[in-house]
Design a protein around this motif. Structure first.
Motif, PDB file in Angstrom:
ATOM      1  N   GLY A  12       3.128  -0.487  -0.721  1.00 26.02           N
ATOM      2  CA  GLY A  12       2.658  -1.841  -0.377  1.00 26.02           C
ATOM      3  C   GLY A  12       2.156  -2.526  -1.627  1.00 26.02           C
ATOM      4  O   GLY A  12       2.635  -2.251  -2.719  1.00 26.02           O
ATOM      5  N   GLY A  13       1.190  -3.398  -1.460  1.00 23.54           N
ATOM      6  CA  GLY A  13       0.499  -3.920  -2.626  1.00 23.54           C
ATOM      7  C   GLY A  13       0.661  -5.396  -2.930  1.00 23.54           C
ATOM      8  O   GLY A  13      -0.076  -5.920  -3.768  1.00 23.54           O
ATOM      9  N   LEU A  14       1.625  -6.082  -2.286  1.00 25.04           N
ATOM     10  CA  LEU A  14       1.754  -7.520  -2.595  1.00 25.04           C
ATOM     11  C   LEU A  14       0.427  -8.217  -2.284  1.00 25.04           C
ATOM     12  O   LEU A  14      -0.165  -7.995  -1.230  1.00 25.04           O
ATOM     13  CB  LEU A  14       2.875  -8.164  -1.785  1.00 25.04           C
ATOM     14  N   ARG A  68       5.319  11.447  -3.425  1.00 22.96           N
ATOM     15  CA  ARG A  68       4.729  10.232  -3.974  1.00 22.96           C
ATOM     16  C   ARG A  68       4.579  10.441  -5.472  1.00 22.96           C
ATOM     17  O   ARG A  68       3.803  11.287  -5.923  1.00 22.96           O
ATOM     18  CB  ARG A  68       3.368   9.936  -3.352  1.00 22.96           C
ATOM     19  N   GLU A  92       5.668  -0.771   2.443  1.00 22.65           N
ATOM     20  CA  GLU A  92       4.448  -0.468   3.207  1.00 22.65           C
ATOM     21  C   GLU A  92       3.391  -1.566   3.042  1.00 22.65           C
ATOM     22  O   GLU A  92       2.258  -1.288   2.651  1.00 22.65           O
ATOM     23  CB  GLU A  92       3.855   0.865   2.730  1.00 22.65           C
ATOM     24  N   PRO A  93       3.720  -2.815   3.329  1.00 21.68           N
ATOM     25  CA  PRO A  93       2.727  -3.877   3.112  1.00 21.68           C
ATOM     26  C   PRO A  93       1.593  -3.816   4.120  1.00 21.68           C
ATOM     27  O   PRO A  93       1.823  -3.618   5.311  1.00 21.68           O
ATOM     28  CB  PRO A  93       3.541  -5.155   3.305  1.00 21.68           C
ATOM     29  N   GLY A  94       0.389  -3.970   3.648  1.00 19.15           N
ATOM     30  CA  GLY A  94      -0.776  -4.050   4.529  1.00 19.15           C
ATOM     31  C   GLY A  94      -1.402  -5.431   4.410  1.00 19.15           C
ATOM     32  O   GLY A  94      -1.183  -6.314   5.235  1.00 19.15           O
ATOM     33  N   ARG A  95      -2.134  -5.627   3.313  1.00 23.49           N
ATOM     34  CA  ARG A  95      -2.864  -6.871   3.093  1.00 23.49           C
ATOM     35  C   ARG A  95      -2.016  -8.128   3.302  1.00 23.49           C
ATOM     36  O   ARG A  95      -2.457  -9.090   3.933  1.00 23.49           O
ATOM     37  CB  ARG A  95      -3.405  -6.865   1.667  1.00 23.49           C
ATOM     38  N   SER A 126       1.373   8.768   4.806  1.00 29.93           N
ATOM     39  CA  SER A 126       0.901   8.813   3.418  1.00 29.93           C
ATOM     40  C   SER A 126      -0.488   9.438   3.362  1.00 29.93           C
ATOM     41  O   SER A 126      -1.092   9.721   4.397  1.00 29.93           O
ATOM     42  CB  SER A 126       0.825   7.395   2.840  1.00 29.93           C
ATOM     43  N   HIS A 138       3.333   4.049  -4.669  1.00 31.30           N
ATOM     44  CA  HIS A 138       2.474   2.930  -4.246  1.00 31.30           C
ATOM     45  C   HIS A 138       1.519   2.719  -5.405  1.00 31.30           C
ATOM     46  O   HIS A 138       0.684   3.569  -5.673  1.00 31.30           O
ATOM     47  CB  HIS A 138       1.718   3.274  -2.960  1.00 31.30           C
ATOM     48  N   GLY A 153      -0.653   0.193  -6.218  1.00 33.26           N
ATOM     49  CA  GLY A 153      -1.949  -0.489  -6.146  1.00 33.26           C
ATOM     50  C   GLY A 153      -1.894  -1.610  -5.131  1.00 33.26           C
ATOM     51  O   GLY A 153      -0.899  -1.775  -4.434  1.00 33.26           O
ATOM     52  N   SER A 154      -2.969  -2.354  -5.071  1.00 35.62           N
ATOM     53  CA  SER A 154      -3.113  -3.362  -4.035  1.00 35.62           C
ATOM     54  C   SER A 154      -3.501  -4.690  -4.662  1.00 35.62           C
ATOM     55  O   SER A 154      -3.999  -4.734  -5.784  1.00 35.62           O
ATOM     56  CB  SER A 154      -4.189  -2.897  -3.056  1.00 35.62           C
ATOM     57  N   GLN A 155      -3.272  -5.763  -3.897  1.00 35.47           N
ATOM     58  CA  GLN A 155      -3.570  -7.119  -4.365  1.00 35.47           C
ATOM     59  C   GLN A 155      -2.890  -7.373  -5.718  1.00 35.47           C
ATOM     60  O   GLN A 155      -3.498  -7.897  -6.650  1.00 35.47           O
ATOM     61  CB  GLN A 155      -5.094  -7.361  -4.406  1.00 35.47           C
ATOM     62  N   ASP A 209       2.862   2.610   8.306  1.00 37.55           N
ATOM     63  CA  ASP A 209       2.444   3.554   7.277  1.00 37.55           C
ATOM     64  C   ASP A 209       1.059   4.023   7.672  1.00 37.55           C
ATOM     65  O   ASP A 209       0.125   3.221   7.725  1.00 37.55           O
ATOM     66  CB  ASP A 209       2.423   2.856   5.914  1.00 37.55           C
ATOM     67  N   LYS A 216      -3.921   0.705   7.576  1.00 37.73           N
ATOM     68  CA  LYS A 216      -5.341   0.860   7.258  1.00 37.73           C
ATOM     69  C   LYS A 216      -5.985  -0.495   6.953  1.00 37.73           C
ATOM     70  O   LYS A 216      -7.199  -0.628   7.030  1.00 37.73           O
ATOM     71  CB  LYS A 216      -5.545   1.839   6.101  1.00 37.73           C
ATOM     72  N   TYR A 226      -8.740  -5.188   5.330  1.00 35.63           N
ATOM     73  CA  TYR A 226      -9.811  -4.406   4.712  1.00 35.63           C
ATOM     74  C   TYR A 226     -11.177  -5.032   4.985  1.00 35.63           C
ATOM     75  O   TYR A 226     -12.050  -5.060   4.124  1.00 35.63           O
ATOM     76  CB  TYR A 226      -9.556  -4.246   3.203  1.00 35.63           C
TER      77      TYR A 226
END
Ligand SMILES: *Cc1c(COP(=O)(O)O)cnc(C)c1O
Length: 430
Positions: A251-253, A162, A289-292, A115, A212, A214-216, A92, A73, A386
């Motif tokens: 994810g979230g790193l 989850r 599940e890394p995105g950012r 997810s 999961h 959170g993010s950043q 993911d 995403k 994003y």
């Protein structure tokens, strides 16, 4: 001695985006050329940066049993997905639309995890037909629906729950997901009971535990807190006769937008495997599940200064990109570095960089020292995640084009929307 050009602090996307002779390049392509040829607003991605981000995970994994599923995403352009599919990534997904895109990009379904808090029956059916690896389920009601859908197809759906470990990810409240008050996941205190009811449903097969938070995330300790709680749960599950094969840590790193120093995949994985061994859970496979962190600093957004406007309180640089192109500043008051692709010498002025949309929230950067003139092209940094993924047509603005740079070549990976595109799919009454 004074230098010939103004000082250039390192870009967030360094070294894939860097200055050469006072012009900003993406790999070996001057960004000013891309803006000239393709127009602005324009998203520019670096293929080498995508590969390098992937490599930071791959080398951290080494020989350990870890499936890295790109949290798509963050950026679901087909060319980006294809690149990760080629590199061997899993995906993911959070919707039936993302399943469609992942499969179109050549994803291996046995490496897809599904997810999301609101999966509909048709999305479940499509994912079961594709034979995805796992459904990350977020409520009892979802378990019941998934079991029914699977039974109707004569199959059993592989599931993880989850779990919400109630840890504070210490990130922006809009991107924190692991606290009790969030809509996400199943409270860890109820998880054992919900696993028991999952076990009793005929259409399901329990395969894992998922979270999961959170993010950043720029601090690693919330992961470690969550991990211990999940390992406790996995032990309790084993005592109850429920064995799982994999642990999915989500994810979230974080990435560097300005001066953050986010933890590395290696720091995370080394600690996780040390704890798995220590607790006799060395047989578990891991999913991430890394995105950012795979795409965020692999892109910039180019935009052209339309007007400079000076009022008593503020100086505004009105540019041709807006909140419909890049929502993060309006949505989270997010910081993105911003700088001219062809810096000029001169006196700095403090600007708010704003778009043409009719909203006061329509800003990209605030209170930045810039030396700019009308017509200058600016690069908004860290715009790979994003960013285009959240773009809209608000104010009837066609969405930007996207281009991928590979060495000295560039490929348009999504053409700019046309005015005719804006009218597609609509009709009026007779
Ligand atoms: C958004 C999301 C991710 C990716 O998060 P990043 O912060 O971009 O790494 C992973 N898993 C789930 C369930 C998500 O919702």
């Amino acid at each position: 001695m004074t230098s010939r050009f103004p000082a250039q602090p390192e870009l967030a996307g360094h070294p894939y985006f860097q200055f050469r002779n006072n012009v900003l390049y993406a790999e070996d392509v001057p960004l000013s050329h891309l803006a000239e040829r393709l127009g602005t607003p324009l998203y520019v991605y670096s293929r080498a940066a995508l590969k390098a981000a992937w490599e930071s995970y791959r080398s951290a994994v080494g020989q350990r049993p870890v499936l890295v599923c790109y949290g798509m995403k963050a950026n679901s352009n087909l060319a980006v997905l294809k690149e990760f599919a080629r590199l061997g990534a899993g995906f993911d997904i959070v919707s039936g639309g993302e399943l469609k895109r992942a499969l179109a990009a050549g994803a291996d379904p046995s490496r897809i995890v599904f997810s999301g808090v609101g999966k509909q029956a048709w999305e479940m059916r499509n994912a079961l037909a594709a034979k995805v690896k796992c459904f990350n389920v977020e409520s009892e009601a979802e378990l019941r629906r998934l079991s029914e859908v699977a039974q109707g197809m004569g199959v059993r759906a592989p599931v993880s729950l989850r779990v919400n470990p109630d840890v504070d990810a210490q990130t922006h409240p809009y991107i924190s997901t692991g606290l009790k008050e969030n809509k996400f996941g199943i409270a860890i205190e109820s998880a054992l009971d919900v696993y028991r009811s999952a076990q009793s449903l005929p259409g399901l097969e329990i395969v894992g535990v998922d979270c999961h938070i959170g993010s950043q995330l720029t601090d690693i300790s919330p992961y470690f807190d969550a991990l211990e709680k999940l390992l406790d749960l996995i032990e309790r599950l084993a005592q109850a006769g429920i064995r799982i094969n994999h642990l999915d840590l989500g994810g979230g790193l974080g990435i560097r937008y300005t001066d953050e120093t986010p933890p590395s995949p290696k720091a995370l994985l080394d600690h996780v495997f040390e704890r798995l061994e220590a607790r006799g859970l060395g047989h578990l496979h891991l999913v991430l599940e890394p995105g950012r962190s795979l795409v965020g600093n692999a892109g910039v957004l180019l935009t052209t200064v339309q007007y400079l406007k000076h009022s008593e309180a503020r100086n505004f640089a009105i540019v041709d990109a807006a909140m419909n192109d890049l929502l993060r500043p309006a949505l989270y008051e997010a910081f993105h570095g911003i700088r001219p692709v062809h810096p000029r010498a001169g006196q700095e002025t403090v600007y708010d960089v704003v778009g043409p949309v009719c909203e006061s929230a329509d800003w990209l950067a605030r209170q930045r020292k810039l030396v700019i003139e009308q017509g200058d092209v600016l690069a908004v940094e860290s715009a790979g995640a994003y960013s285009m993924a959240m773009a809209s047509n608000y104010n009837a603005r066609p969405r930007a084009a996207e281009v991928m740079v590979d060495g000295d070549k560039h490929y348009v990976v999504r053409r700019r929307e046309t005015l005719d595109d804006l009218l597609k799919g609509e009709s009026t009454l007779p």
